[in-house]
Structures are given as structure tokens and as C-alpha cells.
Scaffold this motif. Sequence first.
Motif, short mmCIF file in Angstrom:
data_model
loop_
_atom_site.label_atom_id
_atom_site.label_comp_id
_atom_site.label_asym_id
_atom_site.label_seq_id
_atom_site.Cartn_x
_atom_site.Cartn_y
_atom_site.Cartn_z
N LEU A 45 0.79 -1.23 0.00
CA LEU A 45 0.00 0.00 0.00
C LEU A 45 0.83 1.28 0.00
O LEU A 45 0.47 2.24 -0.71
CB LEU A 45 -0.96 -0.01 1.19
CG LEU A 45 -2.01 1.10 1.22
CD1 LEU A 45 -2.90 1.03 -0.02
CD2 LEU A 45 -2.85 1.02 2.49
N PRO A 46 1.93 1.39 0.76
CA PRO A 46 2.68 2.65 0.75
C PRO A 46 3.14 3.07 -0.64
O PRO A 46 3.04 4.24 -1.01
CB PRO A 46 3.88 2.35 1.67
CG PRO A 46 3.35 1.33 2.62
CD PRO A 46 2.44 0.46 1.80
N ALA A 47 3.63 2.12 -1.44
CA ALA A 47 4.09 2.45 -2.80
C ALA A 47 2.92 2.88 -3.67
O ALA A 47 3.05 3.82 -4.49
CB ALA A 47 4.80 1.25 -3.42
N LEU A 48 1.78 2.24 -3.51
CA LEU A 48 0.61 2.61 -4.30
C LEU A 48 0.12 4.00 -3.93
O LEU A 48 -0.19 4.82 -4.82
CB LEU A 48 -0.50 1.58 -4.09
CG LEU A 48 -1.84 1.90 -4.76
CD1 LEU A 48 -1.69 2.09 -6.25
CD2 LEU A 48 -2.87 0.81 -4.46
N LEU A 49 0.05 4.30 -2.65
CA LEU A 49 -0.40 5.62 -2.22
C LEU A 49 0.59 6.70 -2.66
O LEU A 49 0.19 7.80 -3.06
CB LEU A 49 -0.59 5.65 -0.70
CG LEU A 49 -1.80 4.87 -0.19
CD1 LEU A 49 -1.80 4.83 1.33
CD2 LEU A 49 -3.10 5.48 -0.70
N GLU A 50 1.87 6.39 -2.63
CA GLU A 50 2.87 7.33 -3.11
C GLU A 50 2.66 7.62 -4.60
O GLU A 50 2.75 8.77 -5.05
CB GLU A 50 4.27 6.79 -2.88
CG GLU A 50 5.38 7.73 -3.33
CD GLU A 50 6.77 7.16 -3.08
OE1 GLU A 50 7.75 7.78 -3.55
OE2 GLU A 50 6.87 6.11 -2.42
N ALA A 51 2.36 6.56 -5.37
CA ALA A 51 2.11 6.74 -6.80
C ALA A 51 0.85 7.56 -7.04
O ALA A 51 0.78 8.36 -7.98
CB ALA A 51 2.00 5.37 -7.48
N LEU A 52 -0.15 7.37 -6.21
CA LEU A 52 -1.38 8.16 -6.34
C LEU A 52 -1.11 9.63 -6.04
O LEU A 52 -1.59 10.53 -6.76
CB LEU A 52 -2.45 7.62 -5.40
CG LEU A 52 -3.25 6.41 -5.89
CD1 LEU A 52 -4.14 5.86 -4.78
CD2 LEU A 52 -4.11 6.78 -7.10
N LEU A 53 -0.37 9.90 -5.00
CA LEU A 53 -0.07 11.28 -4.64
C LEU A 53 0.81 11.95 -5.69
O LEU A 53 0.85 13.19 -5.77
CB LEU A 53 0.62 11.33 -3.27
CG LEU A 53 -0.24 10.84 -2.09
CD1 LEU A 53 0.57 10.88 -0.80
CD2 LEU A 53 -1.50 11.68 -1.95
N ASP A 54 1.49 11.15 -6.50
CA ASP A 54 2.35 11.68 -7.56
C ASP A 54 1.60 11.83 -8.88
O ASP A 54 2.18 12.21 -9.89
CB ASP A 54 3.55 10.75 -7.75
CG ASP A 54 4.63 11.37 -8.63
OD1 ASP A 54 4.94 12.56 -8.43
OD2 ASP A 54 5.14 10.67 -9.53
N GLN A 55 0.30 11.55 -8.88
CA GLN A 55 -0.49 11.65 -10.11
C GLN A 55 -0.57 13.09 -10.61
O GLN A 55 -0.64 14.04 -9.82
CB GLN A 55 -1.91 11.12 -9.88
CG GLN A 55 -2.00 9.62 -9.85
CD GLN A 55 -1.87 9.00 -11.23
OE1 GLN A 55 -2.67 9.24 -12.12
NE2 GLN A 55 -0.83 8.19 -11.40
N ASP A 56 -0.57 13.22 -11.91
CA ASP A 56 -0.69 14.53 -12.55
C ASP A 56 -2.16 14.94 -12.59
O ASP A 56 -2.78 15.03 -13.65
CB ASP A 56 -0.11 14.45 -13.97
CG ASP A 56 -0.14 15.80 -14.68
OD1 ASP A 56 -0.31 16.82 -14.00
OD2 ASP A 56 -0.01 15.80 -15.92
N CYS A 57 -2.71 15.13 -11.42
CA CYS A 57 -4.13 15.44 -11.28
C CYS A 57 -4.31 16.13 -9.92
O CYS A 57 -3.75 15.68 -8.92
CB CYS A 57 -4.96 14.17 -11.35
SG CYS A 57 -6.74 14.40 -11.17
N GLU A 58 -5.08 17.17 -9.89
CA GLU A 58 -5.24 17.93 -8.65
C GLU A 58 -6.55 17.62 -7.93
O GLU A 58 -6.58 17.48 -6.71
CB GLU A 58 -5.18 19.43 -8.96
CG GLU A 58 -3.81 19.89 -9.45
CD GLU A 58 -2.73 19.75 -8.40
OE1 GLU A 58 -3.06 19.83 -7.19
OE2 GLU A 58 -1.56 19.54 -8.78
#
Length: 346
Positions: A19-32
Motif C-alpha cells: 500500500l505505501p508504494a501505491l499511495l505514493e504513486a497516487l499522490l504523484d499523479q498529474d491530477c489535482e
Amino acid sequence: MTPPKLSVVMPVKNEIKALPALLEALLDQDCEAFEIIVADGGSTDGTREFVAQLASTSRVPVILVDNAKIRSGPGRNAGVRQARGEIIVFLDGHCSLPSRSLLRDTIALFESTAADCLCRPQPLLAHANSPTGKLIAAVRASTLGHGRDSLIYDTQFSGFVDPASSGASYRRQVFDAIGFYDEAFDACEDVEFNTRLRKTGMKAYTDPRLTVHYEPRGSLRALTRQMANYGTGRVRLAFKHPDGISLAQFAPLGLLLITTLAVMSLPFAGLVRTALLFLLALYLDLVVVASVQLARKHSARYLWQAPPVYMAIHFGLGWGMLRELISRRTPSQVKRHLMKRQEICS
């Protein structure tokens, strides 16, 4: 505060490794304009604490909700009820995102296609670091390893599709129109939901830009257990939506019965035994041909390693179907069974 355009809903339990890696990837999404809702089914491995800590520091709203019923369907429902977005995107805790623009592309495709549901390819690539995991991923992606009517592993096709096997993102009004996930299902709840969506005439669209990588099972035992649960879900789906039944869906059950009868007929002679053994030999020939194709594409060792995986898939599905048919329960019995499972898992 302006409501987010999109809500990501994630039912999880004990996913602290992935989960930590997935949440990090979500927070890095090019979307506000989005929020993340984690519906936790009673994690005991630190998942809840990690999400709570992240929620206190994240620039993106991260919301932790309780999923007292533990399973995926109730978790999804709890997340949707909490969500404020116009678009709902479902993710599992053990997947990975190959694109930083997944959420932005999701919003754009909803707008450009006017679809009610977006489907997505879900190849088994996430965290497939073990040889067994890579083998299972390759077998599951082959023609003989999954339903021929499913586009879940197709990373090339783009267009309007039947949402049953791969619908994963929805306009919020879909839930207003057809309700929530049926919590009597502990497998195939997404297929059942998407079947209802299709019956209303709502449109579904798929596109390679929406690809999400999922994690393959790491052992034959785990794969067989997963397939048995899918088999159980298929039978429940057939009883709830009998108009969608096809013979191909129940081929694994037929294979299991043919194999059992073939073994029982060995002491006897006659046409029945010959016919049963012929059908069983035909299946084994198909497995060999599929394994040869995988060996040419991936590795020579797949020639002898792939057949047990194919059998785990097919016989696991067949066993799950047979188990459900033998112990077929009324809706009230299913509810009591799920409550009992919930108590055991708590």
C-alpha cells in the motif's frame, strides 16, 4: 471547499507491504482534483496507522473509513458512501500504477466518450518478482488461462465494450441508478455489479491508458484457492442473472466431472470409459499446446511448469462451482455464512 472531481476508493486489509508504494504513486499523479478513500477491513499489520499518518500530512485528502464486514464488496460500498467526487475509481491495495496520468486520463475519457463506466486492462505485473508469480501471470494472460470474452489482459484495444469483466470506474449517478455492490457476494461482486450496469443500457469504454498492474498469486495453492472463490462467485452470479449463463462459463465444472468419472471408470471397459478418457486426453492436449506457446514466448521451462498452473486454474474454478452447487444456500443462509466468516476473520 470545492468537492473533488474524482474519488479513488480502495478496500484493503493488511496491505502494509504494497500500500505505501501505491499511495505514493497516487499522490504523484498529474491530477489535482481528487481524494483517496481507504476502506479498511480491520487490518492488524500497521495499514490503518500508516493511512492515518499519511492523512494528517498529505496535500491530497486521504480519508480512512471502517469496513466492518471486511470483504471487498462492503468496502467498496463504504467508500462510495463517503466519496464526494463525480467520478469513482476503484483500486485494490496490491496493485501498481504504470502511468502518472491515470486519473487525468480517466477524467478526460469520461468527458470525451460520454461513457457511464470505464473499463481497464489489468495485467498481472505488479510485484511479480518471484519465478512462480511470473509463471502464473503468463499463464493467466494466455487464451487458455482466462475467459475468451474478457478484455482484462488486453492492453491494445480501445473502444466501447461489455463492462462485465473489467469495469472499474464509474460516474456517481451509476450508483443512484442501479444501487451498490451486492454484499452476498464474496467473489465476482464486481462482475455482478457490472452485469446490472450493462442491463440498464449504460455505456462502457476501455482504453490502454487506463491500465493498472495487478499482483499475481505467488503459489499454486494460493491460485487454486483464488480460482475456487471465483468459481463460487460464478455460480451465485448465474443464479442471480440466469439470462447471462453460457456453457463456456461452466466448462471448468464439466472438466472436473469428466475427470472424476474418467478415473472412476478405469476398472471398467466400454464406450463410456473410452469417451471420457478421450475428452480428458483432448483437454490435456490443449494444455500441452498452450504450454508450448508460452515456452516459445517466455522460457523453455514453461513447457513443463505451465501445465500444473493451467490445471490449478481450471480445476480450482470447477471445484468452487461444484462446492457452491452442492451447498447452495438461500439468501438468508448466505448472509449468516458471511457473518460467520466475518467473525472468524475479526
